[in-house]
Design a protein around this motif. Structure first.
Motif, PDB file in Angstrom:
ATOM      1  N   ALA A  24       0.843  -1.193   0.000  1.00 46.92           N
ATOM      2  CA  ALA A  24       0.000   0.000   0.000  1.00 46.92           C
ATOM      3  C   ALA A  24       0.878   1.244   0.000  1.00 46.92           C
ATOM      4  O   ALA A  24       1.867   1.310   0.734  1.00 46.92           O
ATOM      5  CB  ALA A  24      -0.900   0.008   1.226  1.00 46.92           C
ATOM      6  N   ILE A  31      -3.351   2.221   8.823  1.00 41.82           N
ATOM      7  CA  ILE A  31      -4.122   1.150   8.194  1.00 41.82           C
ATOM      8  C   ILE A  31      -4.687   0.270   9.298  1.00 41.82           C
ATOM      9  O   ILE A  31      -3.941  -0.261  10.116  1.00 41.82           O
ATOM     10  CB  ILE A  31      -3.269   0.323   7.230  1.00 41.82           C
ATOM     11  N   MET A  34      -6.057  -5.091   6.479  1.00 42.75           N
ATOM     12  CA  MET A  34      -5.800  -5.421   5.076  1.00 42.75           C
ATOM     13  C   MET A  34      -6.232  -6.856   4.858  1.00 42.75           C
ATOM     14  O   MET A  34      -6.335  -7.647   5.820  1.00 42.75           O
ATOM     15  CB  MET A  34      -4.319  -5.257   4.731  1.00 42.75           C
ATOM     16  N   ARG A  71       1.706  -9.740   7.922  1.00 47.18           N
ATOM     17  CA  ARG A  71       1.723  -8.302   7.675  1.00 47.18           C
ATOM     18  C   ARG A  71       3.015  -7.692   8.196  1.00 47.18           C
ATOM     19  O   ARG A  71       3.507  -8.056   9.260  1.00 47.18           O
ATOM     20  CB  ARG A  71       0.512  -7.681   8.373  1.00 47.18           C
ATOM     21  N   ASN A  76       3.769  -1.331   5.220  1.00 49.92           N
ATOM     22  CA  ASN A  76       2.393  -1.304   4.690  1.00 49.92           C
ATOM     23  C   ASN A  76       2.189  -2.425   3.675  1.00 49.92           C
ATOM     24  O   ASN A  76       1.610  -2.223   2.604  1.00 49.92           O
ATOM     25  CB  ASN A  76       2.068   0.051   4.058  1.00 49.92           C
ATOM     26  N   ALA A  97      -7.489  -2.763   1.519  1.00 50.83           N
ATOM     27  CA  ALA A  97      -6.995  -2.084   2.720  1.00 50.83           C
ATOM     28  C   ALA A  97      -8.000  -1.040   3.179  1.00 50.83           C
ATOM     29  O   ALA A  97      -8.660  -0.390   2.349  1.00 50.83           O
ATOM     30  CB  ALA A  97      -5.648  -1.427   2.449  1.00 50.83           C
TER      31      ALA A  97
END
Length: 123
Positions: A24, A31, A34, A71, A76, A97
């Motif tokens: 991203a 965020i 996602m 993640r 990101n 996201a």
């Protein structure tokens, strides 16, 4: 705008593995979550896996025990490790996201989708 770019799709034999990535970019403040969704020809888009900023995960029933989402918050980026792939996993896989862009004083909610990456499982 927040942009999502997927990579890692391709052709693999049944029982094989693939690793998808999604990055991203943009004026991202935070965020929240996602995830990965897939859409096969003639079918609706469905959940594969999601992960929150706190690393809480959820999976669609058909991929539990075979797929793992992870993640890297600093980058990101999310990943989807896909093992023991089956022909029915064949689909376009989309990254999603949800969070906030802009500054802490003026955050703006966003929800974005990537362009998708094709996964084909066939002998």
């Amino acid at each position: 705008q927040v942009q999502l770019v997927e990579s890692g799709g391709g052709l693999v034999q049944p029982g094989g593995s693939l690793r998808l990535s999604c990055v991203a970019s943009g004026n991202i403040f935070s965020i929240n979550a996602m995830g990965w969704y897939c859409q096969a020809p003639g079918k609706q888009r469905e959940l594969v896996a999601t992960i929150t900023s706190g690393a809480e995960t959820s999976y669609g029933d058909s991929v539990k025990g075979r797929f793992t989402i992870s993640r890297d918050n600093a980058k990101n980026t999310i990943y989807l490790q896909m093992n023991n792939l089956k022909p029915e996993d064949t689909a376009v896989y989309y990254c999603n996201a949800e969070g906030y862009q802009g500054s802490p004083l003026t955050p703006v909610h966003f929800r974005s989708w990537g362009q998708g990456t094709q996964v084909t499982v066939s002998s």
